[in-house]
Motif scaffolding. Sequence first.
Motif, PDB file in Angstrom:
ATOM      1  N   THR A 179       1.052  -1.241  -0.110  1.00 35.09           N
ATOM      2  CA  THR A 179      -0.089   0.027   0.140  1.00 35.09           C
ATOM      3  C   THR A 179       0.764   1.175   0.139  1.00 35.09           C
ATOM      4  O   THR A 179       0.667   2.414  -0.797  1.00 35.09           O
ATOM      5  N   PRO A 180       1.714   1.310   0.850  1.00 34.35           N
ATOM      6  CA  PRO A 180       2.722   2.595   0.664  1.00 34.35           C
ATOM      7  C   PRO A 180       3.325   3.141  -0.756  1.00 34.35           C
ATOM      8  O   PRO A 180       3.483   3.900  -1.080  1.00 34.35           O
ATOM      9  N   ASP A 181       3.681   1.999  -1.303  1.00 37.23           N
ATOM     10  CA  ASP A 181       4.760   1.944  -2.493  1.00 37.23           C
ATOM     11  C   ASP A 181       3.479   2.208  -3.571  1.00 37.23           C
ATOM     12  O   ASP A 181       3.647   3.028  -4.448  1.00 37.23           O
ATOM     13  N   ALA A 182       2.170   1.633  -3.609  1.00 40.32           N
ATOM     14  CA  ALA A 182       1.153   1.955  -4.274  1.00 40.32           C
ATOM     15  C   ALA A 182       0.870   3.270  -4.315  1.00 40.32           C
ATOM     16  O   ALA A 182       0.593   3.971  -5.266  1.00 40.32           O
ATOM     17  N   ALA A 183       0.452   3.730  -3.034  1.00 38.45           N
ATOM     18  CA  ALA A 183       0.045   5.288  -2.838  1.00 38.45           C
ATOM     19  C   ALA A 183       1.183   6.153  -3.633  1.00 38.45           C
ATOM     20  O   ALA A 183       0.754   7.049  -4.162  1.00 38.45           O
TER      21      ALA A 183
ATOM     22  N   ARG B 150      -3.738   6.932   3.282  1.00 39.33           N
ATOM     23  CA  ARG B 150      -5.205   7.004   3.489  1.00 39.33           C
ATOM     24  C   ARG B 150      -6.127   6.884   2.548  1.00 39.33           C
ATOM     25  O   ARG B 150      -7.153   6.189   2.593  1.00 39.33           O
ATOM     26  N   THR B 151      -5.808   7.561   1.524  1.00 42.37           N
ATOM     27  CA  THR B 151      -6.949   7.868   0.025  1.00 42.37           C
ATOM     28  C   THR B 151      -6.992   6.543  -0.285  1.00 42.37           C
ATOM     29  O   THR B 151      -7.993   6.224  -0.747  1.00 42.37           O
ATOM     30  N   LEU B 152      -5.761   5.797  -0.365  1.00 40.67           N
ATOM     31  CA  LEU B 152      -5.911   4.594  -1.307  1.00 40.67           C
ATOM     32  C   LEU B 152      -6.563   3.559  -0.330  1.00 40.67           C
ATOM     33  O   LEU B 152      -7.592   2.853  -0.761  1.00 40.67           O
TER      34      LEU B 152
ATOM     35  N   LYS C 157      -4.864 -10.012  -1.809  1.00 44.52           N
ATOM     36  CA  LYS C 157      -4.439 -10.376  -0.486  1.00 44.52           C
ATOM     37  C   LYS C 157      -3.655 -11.707  -0.432  1.00 44.52           C
ATOM     38  O   LYS C 157      -4.230 -12.672  -0.749  1.00 44.52           O
ATOM     39  N   ILE C 158      -2.363 -11.444  -0.017  1.00 46.35           N
ATOM     40  CA  ILE C 158      -1.483 -12.405  -0.091  1.00 46.35           C
ATOM     41  C   ILE C 158      -1.190 -12.784   1.119  1.00 46.35           C
ATOM     42  O   ILE C 158      -0.190 -11.814   1.739  1.00 46.35           O
ATOM     43  N   GLY C 159      -1.313 -13.823   2.022  1.00 45.15           N
ATOM     44  CA  GLY C 159      -0.830 -14.006   3.197  1.00 45.15           C
ATOM     45  C   GLY C 159      -1.259 -12.913   4.287  1.00 45.15           C
ATOM     46  O   GLY C 159      -0.378 -12.491   5.160  1.00 45.15           O
ATOM     47  N   GLY C 160      -2.333 -12.431   3.916  1.00 44.19           N
ATOM     48  CA  GLY C 160      -2.801 -11.203   4.973  1.00 44.19           C
ATOM     49  C   GLY C 160      -2.345  -9.881   4.500  1.00 44.19           C
ATOM     50  O   GLY C 160      -2.691  -8.869   5.191  1.00 44.19           O
ATOM     51  N   ARG C 161      -1.469 -10.012   3.656  1.00 48.78           N
ATOM     52  CA  ARG C 161      -1.113  -8.527   3.086  1.00 48.78           C
ATOM     53  C   ARG C 161      -1.815  -8.195   1.742  1.00 48.78           C
ATOM     54  O   ARG C 161      -2.076  -8.958   1.048  1.00 48.78           O
ATOM     55  N   ILE C 162      -1.964  -6.662   1.912  1.00 46.45           N
ATOM     56  CA  ILE C 162      -2.547  -6.317   0.518  1.00 46.45           C
ATOM     57  C   ILE C 162      -1.648  -5.858  -0.441  1.00 46.45           C
ATOM     58  O   ILE C 162      -0.581  -5.232  -0.087  1.00 46.45           O
ATOM     59  N   VAL C 163      -1.708  -6.119  -1.800  1.00 46.51           N
ATOM     60  CA  VAL C 163      -0.567  -5.962  -2.735  1.00 46.51           C
ATOM     61  C   VAL C 163      -1.456  -5.453  -4.103  1.00 46.51           C
ATOM     62  O   VAL C 163      -2.535  -5.841  -4.169  1.00 46.51           O
TER      63      VAL C 163
END
Length: 89
Positions: A15-19, A27-29, A43-49
């Motif tokens: 999320t931080p890199d995508a934003a 926060r907007t993302l 959602k991979i292993g509980g992580r959003i990518v």
Amino acid sequence: MLDPKTGLPPRFLRTPDAARFLGISIRTLEKHRTYGTGPTYRKIGGRIVYTLDDLQGWTENGVRRSTSDETPCRVFPARPLTPAEKATL
């Protein structure tokens, strides 16, 4: 933005890199993800990518040639649409 271990570009962005890639706040993302108005994610292993293709595809929804262009796709707002706003689509 190469992975220092492999020398390859990343397959997925958190999320931080995508934003940062999109030029919006984290926060907007997150709001877009919550309201279903954002780019496709996994959602991979509980992580959003996010994939770069999905991020770039999402930005294509906002392409306009003029301020008078009307298209059915909307990137913003990062909130649910009101019934009145939905009626204008």
